[in-house]
Design a protein around this motif. Structure first.
Motif, PDB file in Angstrom:
ATOM      1  N   TRP A 129       0.026  -5.404  10.350  1.00 29.30           N
ATOM      2  CA  TRP A 129       1.374  -5.024   9.906  1.00 29.30           C
ATOM      3  C   TRP A 129       1.606  -5.250   8.410  1.00 29.30           C
ATOM      4  O   TRP A 129       2.167  -4.379   7.736  1.00 29.30           O
ATOM      5  N   GLY A 149      -0.379  -5.040   5.992  1.00 33.09           N
ATOM      6  CA  GLY A 149      -1.172  -4.104   5.195  1.00 33.09           C
ATOM      7  C   GLY A 149      -0.620  -2.692   5.191  1.00 33.09           C
ATOM      8  O   GLY A 149      -1.042  -1.866   4.377  1.00 33.09           O
ATOM      9  N   LEU A 150       0.319  -2.386   6.069  1.00 36.44           N
ATOM     10  CA  LEU A 150       0.897  -1.046   6.107  1.00 36.44           C
ATOM     11  C   LEU A 150       1.912  -0.893   4.989  1.00 36.44           C
ATOM     12  O   LEU A 150       2.697  -1.798   4.719  1.00 36.44           O
ATOM     13  N   THR A 151       1.930   0.267   4.353  1.00 40.14           N
ATOM     14  CA  THR A 151       2.882   0.510   3.279  1.00 40.14           C
ATOM     15  C   THR A 151       4.243   0.866   3.853  1.00 40.14           C
ATOM     16  O   THR A 151       4.362   1.294   5.001  1.00 40.14           O
ATOM     17  N   ALA A 152       5.271   0.720   3.027  1.00 39.12           N
ATOM     18  CA  ALA A 152       6.628   1.054   3.459  1.00 39.12           C
ATOM     19  C   ALA A 152       6.746   2.543   3.757  1.00 39.12           C
ATOM     20  O   ALA A 152       7.451   2.947   4.686  1.00 39.12           O
ATOM     21  N   GLU A 153       6.043   3.372   2.988  1.00 35.18           N
ATOM     22  CA  GLU A 153       6.083   4.817   3.222  1.00 35.18           C
ATOM     23  C   GLU A 153       5.473   5.160   4.577  1.00 35.18           C
ATOM     24  O   GLU A 153       5.990   5.991   5.301  1.00 35.18           O
ATOM     25  N   PHE A 154       4.353   4.517   4.916  1.00 36.30           N
ATOM     26  CA  PHE A 154       3.704   4.773   6.199  1.00 36.30           C
ATOM     27  C   PHE A 154       4.615   4.358   7.355  1.00 36.30           C
ATOM     28  O   PHE A 154       4.755   5.069   8.333  1.00 36.30           O
ATOM     29  N   LYS A 155       5.239   3.182   7.221  1.00 34.75           N
ATOM     30  CA  LYS A 155       6.127   2.698   8.275  1.00 34.75           C
ATOM     31  C   LYS A 155       7.306   3.647   8.476  1.00 34.75           C
ATOM     32  O   LYS A 155       7.717   3.889   9.604  1.00 34.75           O
ATOM     33  N   GLU A 156       7.832   4.179   7.359  1.00 33.12           N
ATOM     34  CA  GLU A 156       9.003   5.060   7.474  1.00 33.12           C
ATOM     35  C   GLU A 156       8.621   6.442   7.981  1.00 33.12           C
ATOM     36  O   GLU A 156       9.284   6.998   8.854  1.00 33.12           O
TER      37      GLU A 156
END
Length: 91
Positions: A41, A43-50
Motif C-alpha cells: 500500500w 508504494g502505490l501512488t496517489a494517482e494509481f489509488k484514485e
C-alpha cells in the motif's frame, strides 16, 4: 507435465495430488493477502489509488485543501490542544 497430459486418468491423478497439497495452505490465503496489501500500500501512488481503486486522498490537516472543505455558513473557533500540537477547528 507431459505425463499428466498423456491421458485423462493421469490428468485427474495429478490434479488430485496438487489439490491435496494446496488445500491445507488455503487457510493462509487471507493472512498472506493482508500482509501483501500491508506491504504494498505505501508504494502505490496517489494517482494509481484514485484512478484504479477510486480512493481519493484525504487532505492534510492545516492545508489549503482542507480549508476548502469548511462550510462558509458555519462559525468555527480554534481549540487549544496539548503543547506542541496545532490548534484545531470546532463548529
Amino acid at each position: 507435465m507431459q505425463r499428466a497430459l498423456a491421458n485423462p486418468a493421469n490428468l485427474t491423478f495429478e490434479l488430485c495430488h496438487v489439490s491435496r497439497i494446496v488445500t491445507p495452505l488455503t487457510k493462509w490465503a487471507i493472512p498472506a493477502g493482508a500482509a501483501l496489501v500491508w506491504c504494498a500500500w505505501p508504494g502505490l501512488t496517489a494517482e494509481f489509488k484514485e484512478e484504479t481503486l477510486g480512493i481519493k486522498p484525504t487532505p492534510a490537516p492545516g492545508s489549503a485543501a482542507e480549508a476548502n472543505n469548511l462550510r462558509p455558513s458555519s462559525k468555527y473557533k480554534y481549540v487549544q490542544n496539548e503543547i506542541g500540537e496545532r490548534p484545531s477547528l470546532e463548529e
